[in-house]
Design a protein around this motif. Sequence first.
Motif, PDB file in Angstrom:
ATOM      1  N   SER A 232     -22.019 -24.364 -27.526  1.00 16.00           N
ATOM      2  CA  SER A 232     -22.129 -25.372 -28.574  1.00 16.00           C
ATOM      3  C   SER A 232     -23.053 -24.895 -29.685  1.00 16.00           C
ATOM      4  O   SER A 232     -23.868 -23.976 -29.489  1.00 16.00           O
ATOM      5  N   ILE A 233     -22.950 -25.533 -30.833  1.00 15.87           N
ATOM      6  CA  ILE A 233     -23.861 -25.212 -31.922  1.00 15.87           C
ATOM      7  C   ILE A 233     -25.262 -25.738 -31.608  1.00 15.87           C
ATOM      8  O   ILE A 233     -26.261 -25.213 -32.115  1.00 15.87           O
ATOM      9  N   GLY A 234     -25.337 -26.758 -30.746  1.00 16.44           N
ATOM     10  CA  GLY A 234     -26.643 -27.210 -30.284  1.00 16.44           C
ATOM     11  C   GLY A 234     -27.359 -26.119 -29.509  1.00 16.44           C
ATOM     12  O   GLY A 234     -28.570 -25.908 -29.670  1.00 16.44           O
ATOM     13  N   ASP A 235     -26.627 -25.389 -28.672  1.00 12.37           N
ATOM     14  CA  ASP A 235     -27.215 -24.255 -27.953  1.00 12.37           C
ATOM     15  C   ASP A 235     -27.602 -23.145 -28.927  1.00 12.37           C
ATOM     16  O   ASP A 235     -28.592 -22.444 -28.718  1.00 12.37           O
ATOM     17  N   LEU A 306     -31.904 -12.368 -25.551  1.00 11.24           N
ATOM     18  CA  LEU A 306     -30.635 -12.653 -24.882  1.00 11.24           C
ATOM     19  C   LEU A 306     -30.835 -12.980 -23.406  1.00 11.24           C
ATOM     20  O   LEU A 306     -30.186 -13.888 -22.872  1.00 11.24           O
ATOM     21  N   ALA A 307     -31.746 -12.260 -22.744  1.00 14.76           N
ATOM     22  CA  ALA A 307     -32.009 -12.525 -21.324  1.00 14.76           C
ATOM     23  C   ALA A 307     -32.572 -13.930 -21.139  1.00 14.76           C
ATOM     24  O   ALA A 307     -32.158 -14.680 -20.244  1.00 14.76           O
ATOM     25  N   ALA A 308     -33.518 -14.292 -21.997  1.00 13.89           N
ATOM     26  CA  ALA A 308     -34.097 -15.633 -21.911  1.00 13.89           C
ATOM     27  C   ALA A 308     -33.044 -16.689 -22.245  1.00 13.89           C
ATOM     28  O   ALA A 308     -33.013 -17.768 -21.630  1.00 13.89           O
ATOM     29  N   GLY A 309     -32.169 -16.381 -23.212  1.00 11.70           N
ATOM     30  CA  GLY A 309     -31.105 -17.311 -23.554  1.00 11.70           C
ATOM     31  C   GLY A 309     -30.147 -17.530 -22.401  1.00 11.70           C
ATOM     32  O   GLY A 309     -29.691 -18.660 -22.155  1.00 11.70           O
ATOM     33  N   MET A 310     -29.828 -16.476 -21.683  1.00 15.39           N
ATOM     34  CA  MET A 310     -28.959 -16.618 -20.512  1.00 15.39           C
ATOM     35  C   MET A 310     -29.656 -17.393 -19.402  1.00 15.39           C
ATOM     36  O   MET A 310     -29.060 -18.257 -18.743  1.00 15.39           O
ATOM     37  N   GLU A 311     -30.926 -17.098 -19.198  1.00 17.97           N
ATOM     38  CA  GLU A 311     -31.687 -17.785 -18.156  1.00 17.97           C
ATOM     39  C   GLU A 311     -31.771 -19.284 -18.425  1.00 17.97           C
ATOM     40  O   GLU A 311     -31.727 -20.099 -17.484  1.00 17.97           O
ATOM     41  N   GLN A 312     -31.843 -19.653 -19.695  1.00 13.57           N
ATOM     42  CA  GLN A 312     -31.935 -21.064 -20.065  1.00 13.57           C
ATOM     43  C   GLN A 312     -30.563 -21.724 -20.219  1.00 13.57           C
ATOM     44  O   GLN A 312     -30.468 -22.899 -20.588  1.00 13.57           O
ATOM     45  N   GLY A 313     -29.500 -20.982 -19.965  1.00 12.05           N
ATOM     46  CA  GLY A 313     -28.157 -21.529 -20.052  1.00 12.05           C
ATOM     47  C   GLY A 313     -27.627 -21.683 -21.461  1.00 12.05           C
ATOM     48  O   GLY A 313     -26.639 -22.386 -21.689  1.00 12.05           O
ATOM     49  N   LEU A 314     -28.251 -21.008 -22.411  1.00 10.05           N
ATOM     50  CA  LEU A 314     -27.812 -21.099 -23.803  1.00 10.05           C
ATOM     51  C   LEU A 314     -26.739 -20.072 -24.135  1.00 10.05           C
ATOM     52  O   LEU A 314     -25.873 -20.323 -24.970  1.00 10.05           O
ATOM     53  N   VAL A 315     -26.815 -18.906 -23.530  1.00  9.21           N
ATOM     54  CA  VAL A 315     -25.919 -17.785 -23.828  1.00  9.21           C
ATOM     55  C   VAL A 315     -25.011 -17.539 -22.632  1.00  9.21           C
ATOM     56  O   VAL A 315     -25.488 -17.341 -21.512  1.00  9.21           O
ATOM     57  N   ASP A 316     -23.703 -17.566 -22.854  1.00 14.43           N
ATOM     58  CA  ASP A 316     -22.741 -17.293 -21.778  1.00 14.43           C
ATOM     59  C   ASP A 316     -22.457 -15.800 -21.631  1.00 14.43           C
ATOM     60  O   ASP A 316     -22.230 -15.308 -20.526  1.00 14.43           O
ATOM     61  N   ASP A 317     -22.446 -15.097 -22.744  1.00 13.12           N
ATOM     62  CA  ASP A 317     -22.198 -13.664 -22.727  1.00 13.12           C
ATOM     63  C   ASP A 317     -22.752 -13.093 -24.029  1.00 13.12           C
ATOM     64  O   ASP A 317     -22.882 -13.808 -25.022  1.00 13.12           O
ATOM     65  N   ALA A 318     -23.067 -11.807 -24.027  1.00  7.58           N
ATOM     66  CA  ALA A 318     -23.616 -11.194 -25.234  1.00  7.58           C
ATOM     67  C   ALA A 318     -23.460  -9.692 -25.170  1.00  7.58           C
ATOM     68  O   ALA A 318     -23.279  -9.103 -24.098  1.00  7.58           O
ATOM     69  N   THR A 319     -23.512  -9.091 -26.340  1.00  4.10           N
ATOM     70  CA  THR A 319     -23.509  -7.635 -26.441  1.00  4.10           C
ATOM     71  C   THR A 319     -24.398  -7.216 -27.600  1.00  4.10           C
ATOM     72  O   THR A 319     -24.569  -7.981 -28.558  1.00  4.10           O
ATOM     73  N   ILE A 320     -24.970  -6.027 -27.488  1.00  5.22           N
ATOM     74  CA  ILE A 320     -25.841  -5.491 -28.532  1.00  5.22           C
ATOM     75  C   ILE A 320     -25.154  -4.287 -29.157  1.00  5.22           C
ATOM     76  O   ILE A 320     -24.620  -3.423 -28.443  1.00  5.22           O
ATOM     77  N   ALA A 321     -25.126  -4.228 -30.480  1.00  8.18           N
ATOM     78  CA  ALA A 321     -24.496  -3.097 -31.157  1.00  8.18           C
ATOM     79  C   ALA A 321     -25.154  -1.795 -30.723  1.00  8.18           C
ATOM     80  O   ALA A 321     -26.381  -1.662 -30.755  1.00  8.18           O
ATOM     81  N   ALA A 322     -24.318  -0.810 -30.333  1.00  7.12           N
ATOM     82  CA  ALA A 322     -24.838   0.456 -29.833  1.00  7.12           C
ATOM     83  C   ALA A 322     -25.242   1.408 -30.936  1.00  7.12           C
ATOM     84  O   ALA A 322     -26.009   2.338 -30.717  1.00  7.12           O
ATOM     85  N   ASN A 323     -24.731   1.171 -32.154  1.00  6.35           N
ATOM     86  CA  ASN A 323     -25.018   2.065 -33.273  1.00  6.35           C
ATOM     87  C   ASN A 323     -24.764   1.311 -34.589  1.00  6.35           C
ATOM     88  O   ASN A 323     -24.360   0.138 -34.587  1.00  6.35           O
ATOM     89  N   GLU A 324     -24.987   2.000 -35.705  1.00  5.18           N
ATOM     90  CA  GLU A 324     -24.817   1.370 -37.017  1.00  5.18           C
ATOM     91  C   GLU A 324     -23.363   0.980 -37.277  1.00  5.18           C
ATOM     92  O   GLU A 324     -23.091  -0.050 -37.895  1.00  5.18           O
TER      93      GLU A 324
END
Length: 479
Positions: A232-235, A306-324
């Motif tokens: 949600s946008i609330g998350d 992102l880890a804290a967001g997942m722990e708090q149930g805010l983030v379901d999945d995520a990825t970090i750009a590996a390069n520019e």
Amino acid sequence: MSEPTEFLAAAEALLGSRGFTRDPDLMDPWLTDWRGRFSGKALALLSPSSTQEVSRTVRLCADHGIAIVPQGGNSGMCGGATPDASGNAVLLSLRRMDAIRSLDTEARQIVCEAGLVLQTLHEVAARERLRFPLTLGGKGSATVGGLISTNAGGTQVLRHGVMRDQVLGLEAVLADGSIFNGLTVLKKDNRGFDLKQMLIGSEGTLGIVTAATLRLLPETGGRSVAWAGLKSIGDARKLLLLAQDKAGHYLEGFEVMPQHSLEAVLAHTPDTRNPLTDIHPWQALIELVGEPGEAADLPAIVEDILAAGMEQGLVDDATIAANESQAEAFWLMRDEIAPAERAVGPAMQHDISVPVARMADFVEAAIPQVKARFPDTLPVAFGHLGDGNVHFHVIGPADAVRGQWELDQGKTISAYVHDLVTEWGGSISAEHGIGQMKRDELGRLGDPVANTMLRNVKQALDPQGILNPGKLVPLAPAP
């Protein structure tokens, strides 16, 4: 009305063949706004090459009572640089005025002319290991003068502020042809009104911006860009607060988009792909930027967010750009939302803001309200959550006829959205300006005292009403 032959002859003599044209083929591309909503006519296209030529041109127009519509890159969203259908005004282009007058690397200041394209400004700064901290999707066509005249925003406002915050000094030509020279930068100057701030955001109705002194920042030492899937946008709002707490001044961008906007980009923009495997109702694009010597800290900080967001149930999945390249691919999907949704079909596009803390609540409340009122439409919101500014689009039904639907049901929809925004204490224009598209709505919903002040300032600085008539300034209410 007969053509003002004496004026046209004098303008041609003043500007020469490079600065004066009435050729329909050369004028036509500049007589319709970027969205294709507004088209007009002009007596001529005037393209001065210096501030002095702008001054003499404006004085000539004032002497003959000829209206002037200033124009930069013609990338505005509200018809603010498009003449009306009368054909009585001239279109005054600043595109020939694109010089860098000076660049002080120690002071981190650049003096440039109004026609300089934003992307070129970025490139010039980068060659000196500096950067200009404002960017947006139309950077390849938007000009410095246009950005100043509309007080543009973009995707870095969260950290660096809007265009107003980047302008240290200003040069402009006023309605009588006189030149306001405020380019010199003083840390302290208490001689009354800050006149340059009055001109910023005035959309060419008080004066024509010809040059500016802009602030620059040190080049980035690096960045870390992440893409997160949310329920949600609330998350997303809670994740933003978490990111602000953990990243502090490194947090430079926090953009949100619904699944529909992502799907539109994937369908209509080549070489794009979903950063995540599964479908998520909302996406968040997060960027952390550090100066040289700070970049090494960024990956750990974004991982922690992102880890804290997942722990708090805010983030379901995520990825970090590996390069520019991957970081740019993430941002491409954000930048291409508006063109992609335009390809889907007609839509009423609203550039709105409410208090930052209330934006997520507004979106969650407004989308179902608009859907209930106009059940054959699809309301979507995306953009700069951290600035309290989203682009609230209402996409028309599948059988909507582009150009006709906007003038029919579309106007009713926009009035309803603007009513909702006003009820929430917000603004009907967050970063695109008012132009001709929202002028009457500003008159309807704006504070009457503020609207009277706008009219009074306009009358004082442009008593003939020749500077960009019909834009921004609401008409006085009928007695």
